[in-house]
Design a protein around this motif. Structure first.
Motif, PDB file in Angstrom:
ATOM      1  N   GLY A  80       3.988  -6.313 100.527  1.00 52.48           N
ATOM      2  CA  GLY A  80       4.223  -7.643  99.972  1.00 52.48           C
ATOM      3  C   GLY A  80       3.022  -8.556 100.117  1.00 52.48           C
ATOM      4  N   VAL A  81       2.382  -8.532 101.278  1.00 54.82           N
ATOM      5  CA  VAL A  81       1.195  -9.363 101.496  1.00 54.82           C
ATOM      6  C   VAL A  81       0.048  -8.903 100.595  1.00 54.82           C
ATOM      7  N   LEU A  82      -0.118  -7.599 100.452  1.00 56.35           N
ATOM      8  CA  LEU A  82      -1.148  -7.090  99.541  1.00 56.35           C
ATOM      9  C   LEU A  82      -0.858  -7.469  98.095  1.00 56.35           C
ATOM     10  N   SER A  83       0.413  -7.505  97.714  1.00 59.80           N
ATOM     11  CA  SER A  83       0.778  -7.916  96.351  1.00 59.80           C
ATOM     12  C   SER A  83       0.415  -9.379  96.104  1.00 59.80           C
ATOM     13  N   ILE A  84       0.711 -10.226  97.075  1.00 58.77           N
ATOM     14  CA  ILE A  84       0.346 -11.642  96.946  1.00 58.77           C
ATOM     15  C   ILE A  84      -1.168 -11.791  96.896  1.00 58.77           C
ATOM     16  N   TYR A  85      -1.869 -11.017  97.711  1.00 61.47           N
ATOM     17  CA  TYR A  85      -3.334 -11.070  97.709  1.00 61.47           C
ATOM     18  C   TYR A  85      -3.903 -10.674  96.348  1.00 61.47           C
ATOM     19  N   THR A  86      -3.342  -9.628  95.732  1.00 62.99           N
ATOM     20  CA  THR A  86      -3.861  -9.202  94.432  1.00 62.99           C
ATOM     21  C   THR A  86      -3.621 -10.259  93.367  1.00 62.99           C
ATOM     22  N   LEU A  87      -2.465 -10.925  93.428  1.00 62.89           N
ATOM     23  CA  LEU A  87      -2.211 -11.986  92.442  1.00 62.89           C
ATOM     24  C   LEU A  87      -3.113 -13.191  92.668  1.00 62.89           C
ATOM     25  N   LEU A  88      -3.409 -13.498  93.923  1.00 65.41           N
ATOM     26  CA  LEU A  88      -4.281 -14.643  94.199  1.00 65.41           C
ATOM     27  C   LEU A  88      -5.745 -14.353  93.877  1.00 65.41           C
ATOM     28  N   THR A  89      -6.135 -13.094  93.918  1.00 70.91           N
ATOM     29  CA  THR A  89      -7.514 -12.754  93.566  1.00 70.91           C
ATOM     30  C   THR A  89      -7.683 -12.494  92.069  1.00 70.91           C
ATOM     31  N   ASN A  90      -6.603 -12.237  91.367  1.00 70.21           N
ATOM     32  CA  ASN A  90      -6.637 -12.062  89.912  1.00 70.21           C
ATOM     33  C   ASN A  90      -5.856 -13.223  89.297  1.00 70.21           C
ATOM     34  N   LEU A  91      -6.493 -14.377  89.230  1.00 71.18           N
ATOM     35  CA  LEU A  91      -5.809 -15.587  88.779  1.00 71.18           C
ATOM     36  C   LEU A  91      -5.385 -15.520  87.315  1.00 71.18           C
ATOM     37  N   LEU A  92      -6.137 -14.803  86.495  1.00 67.83           N
ATOM     38  CA  LEU A  92      -5.742 -14.680  85.098  1.00 67.83           C
ATOM     39  C   LEU A  92      -4.427 -13.920  84.969  1.00 67.83           C
ATOM     40  N   LEU A  93      -4.254 -12.877  85.751  1.00 64.12           N
ATOM     41  CA  LEU A  93      -2.992 -12.137  85.736  1.00 64.12           C
ATOM     42  C   LEU A  93      -1.853 -13.018  86.236  1.00 64.12           C
ATOM     43  N   LEU A  94      -2.102 -13.788  87.267  1.00 63.05           N
ATOM     44  CA  LEU A  94      -1.085 -14.720  87.763  1.00 63.05           C
ATOM     45  C   LEU A  94      -0.726 -15.740  86.681  1.00 63.05           C
ATOM     46  N   PHE A  95      -1.732 -16.245  85.967  1.00 63.56           N
ATOM     47  CA  PHE A  95      -1.490 -17.195  84.889  1.00 63.56           C
ATOM     48  C   PHE A  95      -0.653 -16.566  83.783  1.00 63.56           C
ATOM     49  N   VAL A  96      -0.957 -15.331  83.413  1.00 61.48           N
ATOM     50  CA  VAL A  96      -0.206 -14.655  82.347  1.00 61.48           C
ATOM     51  C   VAL A  96       1.244 -14.447  82.774  1.00 61.48           C
ATOM     52  N   LEU A 127      -4.102 -11.777  76.437  1.00 61.46           N
ATOM     53  CA  LEU A 127      -4.450 -12.272  77.774  1.00 61.46           C
ATOM     54  C   LEU A 127      -4.083 -11.252  78.850  1.00 61.46           C
ATOM     55  N   GLY A 128      -2.973 -10.551  78.628  1.00 59.30           N
ATOM     56  CA  GLY A 128      -2.561  -9.520  79.573  1.00 59.30           C
ATOM     57  C   GLY A 128      -3.550  -8.370  79.631  1.00 59.30           C
ATOM     58  N   PHE A 129      -4.092  -7.973  78.491  1.00 60.52           N
ATOM     59  CA  PHE A 129      -5.106  -6.907  78.498  1.00 60.52           C
ATOM     60  C   PHE A 129      -6.388  -7.369  79.176  1.00 60.52           C
ATOM     61  N   ILE A 130      -6.774  -8.610  78.945  1.00 60.44           N
ATOM     62  CA  ILE A 130      -7.984  -9.140  79.574  1.00 60.44           C
ATOM     63  C   ILE A 130      -7.806  -9.250  81.086  1.00 60.44           C
ATOM     64  N   ALA A 131      -6.590  -9.533  81.533  1.00 59.81           N
ATOM     65  CA  ALA A 131      -6.320  -9.710  82.967  1.00 59.81           C
ATOM     66  C   ALA A 131      -6.340  -8.394  83.734  1.00 59.81           C
ATOM     67  N   SER A 132      -6.422  -7.279  83.058  1.00 59.60           N
ATOM     68  CA  SER A 132      -6.488  -5.924  83.628  1.00 59.60           C
ATOM     69  C   SER A 132      -5.384  -5.651  84.658  1.00 59.60           C
ATOM     70  N   PRO A 133      -4.130  -5.653  84.209  1.00 55.09           N
ATOM     71  CA  PRO A 133      -3.044  -5.396  85.152  1.00 55.09           C
ATOM     72  C   PRO A 133      -2.996  -3.949  85.642  1.00 55.09           C
ATOM     73  N   ILE A 134      -3.495  -3.011  84.843  1.00 49.54           N
ATOM     74  CA  ILE A 134      -3.442  -1.606  85.250  1.00 49.54           C
ATOM     75  C   ILE A 134      -4.376  -1.359  86.425  1.00 49.54           C
ATOM     76  N   SER A 135      -5.611  -1.870  86.359  1.00 48.86           N
ATOM     77  CA  SER A 135      -6.525  -1.674  87.481  1.00 48.86           C
ATOM     78  C   SER A 135      -6.044  -2.435  88.711  1.00 48.86           C
ATOM     79  N   THR A 136      -5.420  -3.586  88.511  1.00 47.61           N
ATOM     80  CA  THR A 136      -4.874  -4.325  89.646  1.00 47.61           C
ATOM     81  C   THR A 136      -3.731  -3.550  90.289  1.00 47.61           C
ATOM     82  N   LEU A 137      -2.866  -2.977  89.479  1.00 45.33           N
ATOM     83  CA  LEU A 137      -1.764  -2.189  90.001  1.00 45.33           C
ATOM     84  C   LEU A 137      -2.257  -0.929  90.709  1.00 45.33           C
ATOM     85  N   LEU A 138      -3.262  -0.276  90.145  1.00 45.57           N
ATOM     86  CA  LEU A 138      -3.819   0.915  90.797  1.00 45.57           C
ATOM     87  C   LEU A 138      -4.476   0.559  92.124  1.00 45.57           C
ATOM     88  N   TRP A 139      -5.172  -0.593  92.189  1.00 45.46           N
ATOM     89  CA  TRP A 139      -5.759  -1.032  93.458  1.00 45.46           C
ATOM     90  C   TRP A 139      -4.662  -1.302  94.473  1.00 45.46           C
TER      91      TRP A 139
END
Length: 177
Positions: A78-94, A136-148
């Motif tokens: 859960g903490v890592l999930s929050i960290y990924t959203l906070l470091t990928n602000l475009l994905l959080l915005f989308v 915007l979702g493609f630009i936010a790279s959710p797949i690489s974020t999810l894999l990380w």
């Protein structure tokens, strides 16, 4: 016609999940899960860290520790999930844009939106939301974020589970059985 039936069924499911009893049950389940958290002194006990002797020892450690520290591991994920959203602000915005867009369109109650630029029905609003959020979702790279997130979670959880020794009590319980 089938799509309308599926949409109606989905709205019933979401309304059922938002009932007061269901929310109370979810909060109670979360409280039970949090009550089974192991203290940090036990979870980060450096004295219990050692290299497993062989592969069967590694397997028994991982299977035991995954059950014993499951709440702690869920907290780490859960903490890592929050960290990924906070470091990928475009994905959080989308994500926020899509949720707010759906909530705003649903709040109209099937009525059209009347603006000074014209009136738009709900299907046009959903289409506009789709046309904005998908690129915007493609630009936010959710797949690489999810894999990380998957890689970091697996690495941290399985590393801890494999190097943390089982308590002495559990070793004696296995031998007597």
């Amino acid at each position: 016609m089938n799509q309308l039936g599926n949409l109606a069924q989905l709205s019933r499911i979401s309304l059922e999940s938002l009932s007061v009893d269901n929310i109370k049950a979810q909060v109670h389940a979360l409280q039970n899960k949090l009550s089974s958290l192991r203290p940090p002194q036990e979870f980060f006990n450096v004295k219990n860290i050692s290299k497993p002797a062989n592969f069967s020892d590694l397997q028994s450690r991982v299977s035991y520790n995954l059950g014993y520290y499951s709440s702690n591991y869920a907290l780490i994920v859960g903490v890592l999930s929050i960290y990924t959203l906070l470091t990928n602000l475009l994905l959080l915005f989308v994500i926020v844009l899509v949720i707010a867009g759906f909530m705003g369109i649903n709040k109209l109650g099937g009525q059209g939106l009347v603006t000074p630029f014209g009136s738009f029905n709900t299907s046009q609003l959903y289409t506009a939301l789709l046309c904005v959020s998908v690129p915007l979702g493609f630009i936010a790279s959710p797949i690489s974020t999810l894999l990380w997130l998957i890689g970091a979670s697996c690495m941290s959880v399985f590393t801890h589970a494999s190097f943390m020794e089982k308590p002495i009590e559990s070793v004696f319980e296995e031998e007597t059985v």
